[in-house]
Design an enzyme around this catalytic site. Structure first.
Site, PDB file in Angstrom:
ATOM      1  N   GLY A  60      -9.632 -19.030 -31.610  1.00 35.24           N
ATOM      2  CA  GLY A  60      -8.478 -18.939 -30.710  1.00 35.24           C
ATOM      3  C   GLY A  60      -8.646 -17.953 -29.573  1.00 35.24           C
ATOM      4  O   GLY A  60      -7.650 -17.453 -29.045  1.00 35.24           O
ATOM      5  N   LYS A  61      -9.900 -17.674 -29.180  1.00 35.91           N
ATOM      6  CA  LYS A  61     -10.140 -16.737 -28.060  1.00 35.91           C
ATOM      7  C   LYS A  61      -9.451 -17.202 -26.784  1.00 35.91           C
ATOM      8  O   LYS A  61      -8.753 -16.442 -26.128  1.00 35.91           O
ATOM      9  CB  LYS A  61     -11.639 -16.620 -27.761  1.00 35.91           C
ATOM     10  CG  LYS A  61     -12.451 -15.807 -28.699  1.00 35.91           C
ATOM     11  CD  LYS A  61     -13.835 -15.525 -28.135  1.00 35.91           C
ATOM     12  CE  LYS A  61     -14.610 -16.756 -27.736  1.00 35.91           C
ATOM     13  NZ  LYS A  61     -15.037 -17.582 -28.869  1.00 35.91           N
ATOM     14  N   THR A  62      -9.699 -18.470 -26.432  1.00 32.81           N
ATOM     15  CA  THR A  62      -9.163 -18.986 -25.169  1.00 32.81           C
ATOM     16  C   THR A  62      -7.638 -18.987 -25.178  1.00 32.81           C
ATOM     17  O   THR A  62      -6.997 -18.549 -24.213  1.00 32.81           O
ATOM     18  CB  THR A  62      -9.700 -20.411 -24.905  1.00 32.81           C
ATOM     19  OG1 THR A  62     -11.115 -20.352 -24.759  1.00 32.81           O
ATOM     20  CG2 THR A  62      -9.096 -21.001 -23.646  1.00 32.81           C
ATOM     21  N   SER A  63      -7.043 -19.458 -26.265  1.00 36.39           N
ATOM     22  CA  SER A  63      -5.577 -19.482 -26.359  1.00 36.39           C
ATOM     23  C   SER A  63      -4.999 -18.078 -26.231  1.00 36.39           C
ATOM     24  O   SER A  63      -4.008 -17.853 -25.520  1.00 36.39           O
ATOM     25  CB  SER A  63      -5.143 -20.092 -27.697  1.00 36.39           C
ATOM     26  OG  SER A  63      -5.626 -21.404 -27.821  1.00 36.39           O
TER      27      SER A  63
ATOM     28  N   GLY B 144     -13.813 -21.170 -32.159  1.00 40.34           N
ATOM     29  CA  GLY B 144     -12.708 -21.817 -32.865  1.00 40.34           C
ATOM     30  C   GLY B 144     -11.664 -20.880 -33.436  1.00 40.34           C
ATOM     31  O   GLY B 144     -10.732 -21.331 -34.102  1.00 40.34           O
TER      32      GLY B 144
ATOM     33  N   ASP C 145     -16.717 -19.455 -21.166  1.00 39.33           N
ATOM     34  CA  ASP C 145     -16.946 -20.097 -22.463  1.00 39.33           C
ATOM     35  C   ASP C 145     -17.394 -21.546 -22.245  1.00 39.33           C
ATOM     36  O   ASP C 145     -16.674 -22.334 -21.644  1.00 39.33           O
ATOM     37  CB  ASP C 145     -15.642 -20.077 -23.269  1.00 39.33           C
ATOM     38  CG  ASP C 145     -15.825 -20.579 -24.694  1.00 39.33           C
ATOM     39  OD1 ASP C 145     -16.898 -21.141 -24.998  1.00 39.33           O
ATOM     40  OD2 ASP C 145     -14.901 -20.405 -25.497  1.00 39.33           O
TER      41      ASP C 145
ATOM     42  N   THR D 284     -12.346 -26.218 -30.055  1.00 38.76           N
ATOM     43  CA  THR D 284     -13.641 -25.558 -29.870  1.00 38.76           C
ATOM     44  C   THR D 284     -14.711 -26.073 -30.827  1.00 38.76           C
ATOM     45  O   THR D 284     -15.829 -26.375 -30.390  1.00 38.76           O
ATOM     46  CB  THR D 284     -13.489 -24.032 -29.983  1.00 38.76           C
ATOM     47  OG1 THR D 284     -12.607 -23.581 -28.953  1.00 38.76           O
ATOM     48  CG2 THR D 284     -14.824 -23.331 -29.812  1.00 38.76           C
TER      49      THR D 284
END
Length: 584
Positions: A25-28, A23, A50, A504
């Protein structure tokens, strides 16, 4: 924190790994980095492992595990690996040689041992190791970006000699996650090369993503030290979601700003040594190519058109009333770290006690701040704390003492690493946990955390904990014998899942619910905590941010069949009489 994260001007290596708490913001951040580099003429491969990944939502296209070109970003290709599916295939691969040769009870035992988060991560590592070691991929792309890096625990396991033995079929030591690597002998050299690539600072960068908050920053420090210990030292820190300025006309905006600034000024000591960058808080959801491109550049006023599917939103008062009327005796709050379980456990305990119910409130929170949260006289409410460090130390000593009687040094090294796993920590506190739940004979017990469904299934299928107890004490406590049946009795036990109104945390909470269902444990209520939508903000910027929560609140409404409460983002310190503000 003045330096903004801009991949255009940072000297990034060919392999880039993003890691951080769920949550943050890794993916973003990984997506925005990939698009920025591709827009600058670099050939980029983005690989996600992920389990909570929403890459398909981010890019608005169907993705697969083979590779998908993105029309709007000509130099970008995306591989979306499904670690849950990889783990399922891996379990089948490992168990196949034993089926038909070992009793069903043993196979069930082994299958559950291979169902935990450690196995999912190792299966994911198995999948993307080929991307790290493939020479043609190295030649084709300027940057190979991984959304989610393996933990230090997983990488240490890969390096242990006993991980390549038939450990799963021989061990009875009672630790939590046995033999995840036992079926990977033929890939030992590939893994060795992958781990070597990860630790080569000339070609690999590890990007730790956090938020400007205490809990995610401590988690980032822990991950950084774990990885540094095994030679992965080329690390940078990216702090996502930094509010740029104080809005003096809005109490919520001012409080959020000063809370973030306090966290940044008191940065964990180890993180102070890392090169650090910031990404400003954005008011929009990072979905669609346009928004991905903007994330590292600027904010835009883009109003979310989603509408709430259930109004008015319930507060925690409705939940407490339902728990009281249904006469629940054991109440757990579950969710990822940092979602507010401890404060909400205290709120529920206080609400029930004020109805005249005798309540015992217990925590495994390492910060042990319940005594600060509850600071007023209440004759119906008692408190206790399970010290995870003490329980884990006792459990490790018991297991290693037994293992030392007949195992090699290599196998003992494997057990020592196994005892560092998250599942082991849950099992280690099981004895104290069971004793507290036993208090439900005479009062309502509220606990701010609980073993996951996987851990409970593991305990039920192997009785490993019971075996350890009987070896060390000569008998099995009644509290342990009664615990699992009690947890599965939905008339007596309620598990409340706590999440945040973001992608997330909601996806992770949904997986947690499925895990509980596998183990036969009921969940009715959810809590969406720290909602800006439910707060009375006057800030135009935060109002836009609040509207981006609607799709996730609607998702929780769908999953929970409408049984959810929403807690507003609160600017004050919630303790003592202030908890009563939440009971409305």
């Amino acid at each position: 924190m003045d330096k903004l994260f801009n991949p255009e001007i940072i000297n990034l290596t060919q392999y880039i790994f993003f890691t951080g708490k769920g949550g943050v913001g890794k993916t973003s951040t990984a997506c925005a980095t990939a698009v920025t580099l591709a827009d600058n003429g670099k050939k980029v491969l983005l690989v996600s492992t992920d389990p909570a990944s929403n890459l398909q939502d981010v890019f608005g296209v169907e993705l697969n595990n083979k590779g998908t070109s993105i029309k709007e970003v000509p130099n970008l290709e995306i591989v979306n690996l499904d670690p849950e599916e990889a783990a399922r295939e891996y379990r089948e691969y490992v168990l196949a040689p034993y089926k038909g040769k070992l009793p069903k009870s043993v196979i069930d035992n082994m299958e559950e041992q291979l169902s935990g988060s450690c196995t999912v991560e190792i299966a994911a590592f198995n999948e993307f190791s080929s991307f790290i070691t493939d020479k043609s991929i190295k030649k084709k792309y300027d940057h190979i970006i991984f959304d989610t890096a393996p933990t230090g625990h997983t990488l240490r396991m890969l390096q242990l000699p006993s991980a390549w033995s038939n450990f799963i079929s021989e061990s009875t030591h009672g630790a939590s996650c046995l033999g995840q690597l036992s079926g990977l002998e033929d890939k030992k050299e590939m893994y060795k090369e992958a781990v070597h690539t990860l630790s080569n600072k000339e070609i690999t960068t590890l990007i730790l993503v956090s938020r400007p908050e205490y809990s995610p920053l401590k988690e980032a420090e822990r991950a950084s030290l774990e990885l540094k210990d095994i030679g992965i030292s080329n690390q940078i820190l990216v702090i996502n979601g930094v509010l740029k300025e104080d809005n003096e006309n809005d109490e919520i905006s001012s409080s959020l700003y000063y809370r973030q600034q306090s966290a940044l000024k008191n940065l964990p000591e180890h993180l102070k040594n890392l090169e650090a960058y910031a990404i400003p808080l954005r008011s929009y959801n990072v979905t669609g190519i346009d928004n991905v491109r903007l994330l590292l550049k600027k904010d835009i006023k883009k109003e979310d058109n989603n509408k709430l599917k259930k109004e008015p939103l319930k507060g925690v008062k409705s939940l407490i009333e339902d728990l009281y009327l249904s006469k629940k005796k054991v109440i757990f709050l579950m969710g990822k770290g940092g979602v507010g379980k401890t404060t909400l456990a205290a709120t529920i305990a206080m609400g029930l006690s004020e109805k005249g119910t005798k309540v015992h409130l217990a925590t495994t929170d390492p910060a042990a701040h319940l005594k600060f949260v509850i600071n007023e006289e209440n004759n119906n409410l008692t408190l206790s704390k399970i010290d995870e460090r003490i329980e884990l130390k006792k459990y490790r000593e018991e297991v290693l003492k037994k293992a030392g009687e007949n195992m090699s040094e290599d196998d003992i090294a494997y057990i020592e690493e196994d005892l560092r796993s998250p599942c082991t920590q849950e099992i280690a506190v099981f004895r104290a946990f069971a004793d507290i739940v036993a208090k439900a004979e005479n009062e309502v017990v509220v606990i701010d955390t609980a073993p996951t469904g996987h851990t409970l299934l593991l305990l039920a299928s192997t009785q490993s904990y019971n075996k350890e107890i009987s070896r060390s004490e000569g008998d099995i406590p009644q509290s342990v014998l009664k615990l699992l049946p009690r947890l599965k009795n939905e008339k007596e036990t309620e598990v409340i899942i706590v999440t945040l109104p973001e992608a997330t945390p909601v996806y992770e909470a949904e997986r947690l619910q499925k895990d509980l269902k596998r183990s036969g444990i009921n969940n009715k209520w959810w809590i969406v905590n720290s909602s800006l939508l439910a707060a009375n903000t006057k800030s135009d910027f935060l109002k836009l941010k609040a509207k981006s929560e609607i799709q996730w609140i609607n998702k929780v409404n769908q999953i929970s069949l409408g049984n959810f409460a929403v807690i507003p983002w609160n600017s004050g310190e919630l303790k003592g009489v202030n908890l009563k503000k939440l009971i409305k």
